[in-house]
Design a protein around this motif. Structure first.
Motif, PDB file in Angstrom:
ATOM      1  N   ARG A 233      -6.723 -28.737  43.633  1.00  0.00           N
ATOM      2  CA  ARG A 233      -7.644 -28.320  44.706  1.00  0.00           C
ATOM      3  C   ARG A 233      -6.846 -28.077  45.986  1.00  0.00           C
ATOM      4  NH1 ARG A 233     -11.019 -31.705  46.758  1.00  0.00           N
ATOM      5  NH2 ARG A 233     -10.031 -33.606  45.987  1.00  0.00           N
ATOM      6  N   PRO A 234      -6.013 -27.043  45.999  1.00  0.00           N
ATOM      7  CA  PRO A 234      -5.173 -26.802  47.182  1.00  0.00           C
ATOM      8  C   PRO A 234      -6.011 -26.511  48.419  1.00  0.00           C
ATOM      9  CG  PRO A 234      -5.125 -24.913  45.708  1.00  0.00           C
ATOM     10  CD  PRO A 234      -5.835 -26.006  44.971  1.00  0.00           C
ATOM     11  N   ASP A 235      -5.625 -27.111  49.532  1.00  0.00           N
ATOM     12  CA  ASP A 235      -6.333 -26.947  50.806  1.00  0.00           C
ATOM     13  C   ASP A 235      -5.542 -25.972  51.675  1.00  0.00           C
ATOM     14  OD1 ASP A 235      -7.356 -27.267  53.444  1.00  0.00           O
ATOM     15  OD2 ASP A 235      -8.118 -29.245  52.913  1.00  0.00           O
ATOM     16  N   TRP A 236      -6.158 -24.840  52.016  1.00  0.00           N
ATOM     17  CA  TRP A 236      -5.460 -23.821  52.807  1.00  0.00           C
ATOM     18  C   TRP A 236      -5.048 -24.357  54.174  1.00  0.00           C
ATOM     19  CZ3 TRP A 236      -7.516 -22.559  57.485  1.00  0.00           C
ATOM     20  CH2 TRP A 236      -8.884 -22.821  57.699  1.00  0.00           C
ATOM     21  N   ARG A 237      -5.810 -25.306  54.723  1.00  0.00           N
ATOM     22  CA  ARG A 237      -5.465 -25.860  56.040  1.00  0.00           C
ATOM     23  C   ARG A 237      -4.134 -26.596  55.986  1.00  0.00           C
ATOM     24  NH1 ARG A 237     -10.698 -26.790  54.789  1.00  0.00           N
ATOM     25  NH2 ARG A 237     -12.322 -25.899  56.112  1.00  0.00           N
ATOM     26  N   LEU A 238      -3.941 -27.364  54.932  1.00  0.00           N
ATOM     27  CA  LEU A 238      -2.700 -28.113  54.786  1.00  0.00           C
ATOM     28  C   LEU A 238      -1.521 -27.175  54.540  1.00  0.00           C
ATOM     29  CD1 LEU A 238      -3.980 -31.021  52.512  1.00  0.00           C
ATOM     30  CD2 LEU A 238      -3.578 -31.086  54.974  1.00  0.00           C
ATOM     31  N   ILE A 239      -1.746 -26.117  53.762  1.00  0.00           N
ATOM     32  CA  ILE A 239      -0.684 -25.143  53.504  1.00  0.00           C
ATOM     33  C   ILE A 239      -0.273 -24.459  54.798  1.00  0.00           C
ATOM     34  CG2 ILE A 239      -0.126 -22.987  52.297  1.00  0.00           C
ATOM     35  CD1 ILE A 239      -2.083 -23.913  50.087  1.00  0.00           C
TER      36      ILE A 239
ATOM     37  N   ARG B  10       4.052 -19.751  53.272  1.00  0.00           N
ATOM     38  CA  ARG B  10       2.922 -20.689  53.303  1.00  0.00           C
ATOM     39  C   ARG B  10       1.685 -20.028  53.910  1.00  0.00           C
ATOM     40  NH1 ARG B  10       6.718 -23.436  51.441  1.00  0.00           N
ATOM     41  NH2 ARG B  10       6.785 -25.717  51.358  1.00  0.00           N
ATOM     42  N   TYR B  11       1.866 -19.306  55.015  1.00  0.00           N
ATOM     43  CA  TYR B  11       0.717 -18.676  55.657  1.00  0.00           C
ATOM     44  C   TYR B  11       0.047 -17.667  54.719  1.00  0.00           C
ATOM     45  CZ  TYR B  11       2.937 -20.507  59.901  1.00  0.00           C
ATOM     46  OH  TYR B  11       3.511 -21.307  60.850  1.00  0.00           O
ATOM     47  N   ARG B  12       0.856 -16.897  54.024  1.00  0.00           N
ATOM     48  CA  ARG B  12       0.282 -15.871  53.135  1.00  0.00           C
ATOM     49  C   ARG B  12      -0.409 -16.519  51.934  1.00  0.00           C
ATOM     50  NH1 ARG B  12       5.062 -13.022  55.195  1.00  0.00           N
ATOM     51  NH2 ARG B  12       4.248 -11.340  56.491  1.00  0.00           N
ATOM     52  N   LYS B  13       0.134 -17.644  51.480  1.00  0.00           N
ATOM     53  CA  LYS B  13      -0.549 -18.388  50.420  1.00  0.00           C
ATOM     54  C   LYS B  13      -1.884 -18.920  50.927  1.00  0.00           C
ATOM     55  CE  LYS B  13       0.115 -22.191  47.132  1.00  0.00           C
ATOM     56  NZ  LYS B  13       1.058 -23.261  46.668  1.00  0.00           N
ATOM     57  N   ALA B  14      -1.898 -19.411  52.157  1.00  0.00           N
ATOM     58  CA  ALA B  14      -3.151 -19.899  52.746  1.00  0.00           C
ATOM     59  C   ALA B  14      -4.162 -18.767  52.886  1.00  0.00           C
ATOM     60  CB  ALA B  14      -2.877 -20.541  54.104  1.00  0.00           C
TER      61      ALA B  14
END
Length: 278
Positions: A143-149, A168-172
């Motif tokens: 459950r990846p959290d975009w905020r943490l990324i 990281r930003y693009r993954k988020a």
């Protein structure tokens, strides 16, 4: 006297406060609850129920006293500890905020949101490598959290690892398309690399998204001001804010833009200065 040589390291030093602000944006709503959240808050009954955002210095000092008294009465209360660390950080007391979050993390070592807030406190105190590790522990692969990324990206930018940060930003953004805080972080990454035009493009896009806050617009104002368009930058800094908040934003903007004229030299290297610059 000519302006001193300006480097990317100088940019990171001068923009440290702004970059930390972006990290705060990235971690301010990690809870899965649908209840309204204050900055760094969690769904409980905090000592101060109104948002800390938008408070002036006097109000923040009063909030710190009130929340601090509640924390002294029950230092193991999760909600109070999180909010106390947040208001301490907003008042510039980063070391004390970190100490509070260390205690909260001891009491809640597996709490995802506590770990995220602990990582934010570490980053605000300049402990970037430790913050990366803490935020990594808060992340779950299933459950990846975009905020943490995005927060990891902001910390990597502070460490000068811009390529990793942008990944990281693009993954988020893959997880949360057009999220203004992530677009803002991406824009700030290019600003730190002195690519002002690309920075403005991302920050302009961020400011146009639903949910963009004053922090995003402040970053856009900074990118515009660094290119010598100071009147436009001040207009952006004042937009949709109360007079007191607008004046605070403009004062902050002027303070950064005036530091040793280095910002003008940076902008000149990118060909962005116009005739309004003295």
């Amino acid at each position: 006297m000519s302006a001193p040589e300006f480097s990317s390291a100088s940019a990171r030093a001068l923009l440290k406060g702004t970059a930390i602000l972006v990290i705060a944006v990235g971690l301010s709503a990690c809870s899965t609850t649908k209840k309204p959240l204050t900055t760094g808050s969690i769904p409980s009954e905090p000592a101060v129920t109104r948002s800390l955002d938008g408070m002036n210095a006097t109000q923040l000092a009063a909030a710190q006293k009130e929340i601090g008294e509640a924390y002294e009465k029950n230092p193991k209360d999760r909600a109070t500890g999180l909010q106390y660390a947040d208001v301490l950080r907003m008042n510039g007391r980063n070391d004390q905020a970190l100490a509070v979050m260390q205690q909260v993390a001891i009491n809640y070592p597996s709490d995802r949101e506590v770990l995220a807030a602990y990582g934010k406190a570490q980053a605000a105190a300049g402990q970037f490598e430790q913050a990366l590790q803490t935020i990594g522990r808060a992340q779950t692969p299933d459950r990846p959290d975009w905020r943490l990324i995005s927060a990891q990206g902001a910390i990597l930018d502070q460490l000068g690892r811009s390529q990793e940060a942008r990944e990281r930003y693009r993954k988020a953004l893959d997880l949360q398309p057009n999220e203004p805080s992530v677009l803002s972080n991406l824009g700030m990454s290019y600003l730190l690399a002195k690519d002002l035009k690309t920075a403005e493009t991302y920050l302009q896009s961020a400011s146009e998204q639903p949910g963009a806050d004053s922090g995003v617009r402040q970053n856009l104002a900074l990118a515009v001001g660094l290119q010598g368009r100071f009147a436009e930058a001040e207009a952006i800094a004042r937009k949709e804010l109360s007079p007191a908040q607008a004046e605070a934003n403009v004062a902050y903007l002027r303070g950064i833009l005036s530091q040793q004229n280095s910002w003008q030299k940076l902008a000149a290297k990118d060909g962005g200065l116009d005739n309004n610059t003295n």
